[in-house]
Design a protein around this motif. Structure first.
Motif, PDB file in Angstrom:
ATOM      1  N   HIS A 266       0.549  -4.010   5.975  1.00  0.00           N
ATOM      2  CA  HIS A 266      -0.629  -3.886   6.845  1.00  0.00           C
ATOM      3  C   HIS A 266      -1.925  -4.269   6.149  1.00  0.00           C
ATOM      4  O   HIS A 266      -3.004  -3.966   6.645  1.00  0.00           O
ATOM      5  CB  HIS A 266      -0.736  -2.443   7.360  1.00  0.00           C
ATOM      6  CG  HIS A 266      -0.894  -1.450   6.265  1.00  0.00           C
ATOM      7  ND1 HIS A 266       0.174  -0.917   5.593  1.00  0.00           N
ATOM      8  CD2 HIS A 266      -1.997  -0.934   5.679  1.00  0.00           C
ATOM      9  CE1 HIS A 266      -0.264  -0.092   4.660  1.00  0.00           C
ATOM     10  NE2 HIS A 266      -1.577  -0.090   4.674  1.00  0.00           N
ATOM     11  N   GLU A 267      -1.812  -4.958   4.993  1.00  0.00           N
ATOM     12  CA  GLU A 267      -3.025  -5.273   4.232  1.00  0.00           C
ATOM     13  C   GLU A 267      -3.043  -6.786   4.058  1.00  0.00           C
ATOM     14  O   GLU A 267      -2.712  -7.299   3.001  1.00  0.00           O
ATOM     15  CB  GLU A 267      -2.882  -4.556   2.870  1.00  0.00           C
ATOM     16  CG  GLU A 267      -4.157  -4.246   2.188  1.00  0.00           C
ATOM     17  CD  GLU A 267      -3.913  -3.446   0.913  1.00  0.00           C
ATOM     18  OE1 GLU A 267      -3.982  -2.203   0.969  1.00  0.00           O
ATOM     19  OE2 GLU A 267      -3.675  -4.053  -0.129  1.00  0.00           O
TER      20      GLU A 267
ATOM     21  N   THR B 154       0.808   3.634   1.925  1.00  0.00           N
ATOM     22  CA  THR B 154       1.182   4.000   3.287  1.00  0.00           C
ATOM     23  C   THR B 154       2.489   3.328   3.712  1.00  0.00           C
ATOM     24  O   THR B 154       3.278   3.906   4.454  1.00  0.00           O
ATOM     25  CB  THR B 154       0.030   3.664   4.252  1.00  0.00           C
ATOM     26  OG1 THR B 154      -1.143   4.322   3.764  1.00  0.00           O
ATOM     27  CG2 THR B 154       0.308   4.149   5.659  1.00  0.00           C
TER      28      THR B 154
ATOM     29  N   LEU C 206       1.020   0.644  10.837  1.00  0.00           N
ATOM     30  CA  LEU C 206      -0.385   0.677  11.244  1.00  0.00           C
ATOM     31  C   LEU C 206      -0.712  -0.381  12.305  1.00  0.00           C
ATOM     32  O   LEU C 206      -1.796  -0.960  12.321  1.00  0.00           O
ATOM     33  CB  LEU C 206      -1.299   0.529  10.012  1.00  0.00           C
ATOM     34  CG  LEU C 206      -1.300   1.768   9.101  1.00  0.00           C
ATOM     35  CD1 LEU C 206      -1.995   1.476   7.789  1.00  0.00           C
ATOM     36  CD2 LEU C 206      -1.974   2.946   9.785  1.00  0.00           C
TER      37      LEU C 206
ATOM     38  N   CYS D 183      -7.089  -2.861   3.854  1.00  0.00           N
ATOM     39  CA  CYS D 183      -6.832  -1.420   3.754  1.00  0.00           C
ATOM     40  C   CYS D 183      -7.488  -0.785   2.531  1.00  0.00           C
ATOM     41  O   CYS D 183      -8.646  -0.427   2.566  1.00  0.00           O
ATOM     42  CB  CYS D 183      -5.328  -1.137   3.809  1.00  0.00           C
ATOM     43  SG  CYS D 183      -4.942   0.616   3.903  1.00  0.00           S
TER      44      CYS D 183
ATOM     45  N   CYS E  16       0.852  -1.194   0.000  1.00  0.00           N
ATOM     46  CA  CYS E  16       0.000   0.000   0.000  1.00  0.00           C
ATOM     47  C   CYS E  16       0.891   1.249   0.000  1.00  0.00           C
ATOM     48  O   CYS E  16       2.029   1.209   0.458  1.00  0.00           O
ATOM     49  CB  CYS E  16      -0.873  -0.029   1.253  1.00  0.00           C
ATOM     50  SG  CYS E  16      -1.864   1.422   1.572  1.00  0.00           S
TER      51      CYS E  16
HETATM   52 ZN    ZN Z   1      -2.891   0.962   3.495  1.00  0.00          ZN
END
Ligand code: ZN
Ligand code: APR
Ligand code: ZN
Length: 361
Positions: free
Chosen positions: A63-64, A44, A129, A162, A42
């Motif tokens: 984080h996904e 992020t 995250l 996400c 992602c």
């Molecule tokens: Zn993300």
């Protein structure tokens, strides 16, 4: 007994990411160790690497993700070892004012695992995250795990962790798109395309995709856009008004995160329409609008944080719809890669033909 696995670390600002051995503690009260099966790359994660989120290097990125619960600590009742789960970055508390008022997506006491994962020398890692899933295993709060149908491919399930959830949720939760609505989506990357999927799911009659890149508009059509506008060539506000008999769209979803595109969204909506900001602006961005124009238009201006999702409600539902063939989450997976390919995947993000690269383990 802690255990050692491989994970992708961002060691310092703008330094290349690398695979290192990390130490995962046994799960404490309310915690779970998850064997990661897939984790999408992602924007992020890239922002973390660039130092754009905070300076708490080293980060454990990713984080996904989806995977299987390996072990749980004391007091964990909702998930058990062997459960197939999607991870979310917002385990809600259930007790704060927002939670008690039935708006848990605005919970202000979300939590992650209390214990820290570390490098082998004891250096504490900051999981992206609160997840850190570019790793063979990760430690999370049990509330970050949502059980879904294990028959779905992990590479697809993880997407809901996400970007795809943010986009679909911007349409169905925040924008409350209704049957017959006209929806415009400005910015058709992964998030905008997911908003298109959400708008279609909610019964929108017309879905107008706006982007500056014709290739993105082509993909947007395959996701369900009924009309496309290249905003380099045509003024999108006029084009949207023209397509709606001069009125504007019922819901405009801004999935870029820039003042210019927000302004377009503001003026492209119907007088009683809704603007949803799901693109993430940077701290220095400012928006200037004539106050009279804000006054003169009704409707609502909303922002969508993680698609205002409630993982326990939305993840299983969307997986179910995917399994039935009513939405195609698989269309968001452009490529699957290994743990060692994350740096390359970051570079590919800017090339424009990748919706999601997914690390598969
Ligand atoms: Zn993300
Ligand atoms: N007008 C219209 N579209 C634009 C413009 C513009 N001025 N500038 C960029 N775009 C398009 C790009 O061509 C691309 O298709 O917006 C899209 C952005 O897509 P991605 O870069 O793939 O980003 P995505 O993952 O979809 O996320 C979009 O949401 O979650 C946030 O941080 C994320 O702010 C980002 C946004
Ligand atoms: Zn709460």
């Amino acid at each position: 007994m802690s255990q050692q696995v491989q994970g992708v670390i961002a060691p310092g600002k703008n330094e290349p990411v690398r695979v290192e051995t990390i130490v995962i503690p046994d799960p404490g009260p309310g915690e779970a160790v998850v064997k990661v099966q897939a984790c999408g790359v992602c924007h992020t994660d890239l922002h973390y690497k660039q130092g754009g989120i905070n300076d708490d290097f080293p980060f454990l990125l990713g984080h996904e993700a989806a995977g299987v619960v390996e072990s749980v600590g004391p007091d964990v009742t909702d998930v058990a070892p062997g459960d197939f789960v999607i991870l979310n970055w917002r385990a809600v508390c259930g007790r704060c004012r927002s939670c008690l008022r039935g708006r848990p997506w605005y919970c202000f006491d979300t939590h992650n695992a209390r214990q820290k994962m570390t490098l082998t020398d004891g250096t504490e890692l900051s999981p992206a995250l609160g997840i850190g899933a570019f790793a063979e295993k990760t430690l999370v709060a049990a509330g970050q795990c949502t059980k879904v149908d294990p028959a779905v491919a992990p590479s697809v399930a993880g997407l809901l962790g996400c970007g795809v959830m943010a986009g679909i949720g911007a349409a169905i939760n925040t924008g409350e798109v209704g049957r017959g609505d006209t929806v415009a989506v400005i910015g058709c990357g992964g998030v905008g395309d997911a908003a298109i999927v959400g708008a279609r799911l909610a019964g929108a009659a017309r879905i107008i995709a706006v982007d500056i890149d014709d290739r993105k508009l082509q993909t947007a059509k395959t996701m369900g856009a009924t009309h496309t506008v290249n905003s380099r060539a045509t003024d999108p506000v006029e084009a949207i008004r023209e397509l709606t008999g001069g009125f504007g769209a019922d819901v405009v979803i801004e999935a870029v995160g820039r003042p210019e595109t927000y302004q377009q969204a503001f003026y492209a909506r119907d007088l009683a329409g809704t603007v949803v900001l799901v693109g993430v602006p940077t701290p220095e961005m400012k928006l200037e609008l004539p106050l009279l124009d804000v006054f003169g238009r009704g409707g609502s201006l909303k922002s969508s944080w993680y698609g205002d999702c409630l993982p326990s409600r939305d993840f299983p539902m969307l997986i179910d719809l995917h399994q039935q063939g009513r939405i195609d989450l698989g269309a968001f997976v452009t490529e699957t890669i290994g743990l060692g390919d994350v740096e390359k995947a970051f570079a590919r993000m800017h090339e424009g033909d990748v919706l999601r690269s997914v690390v598969q383990l």
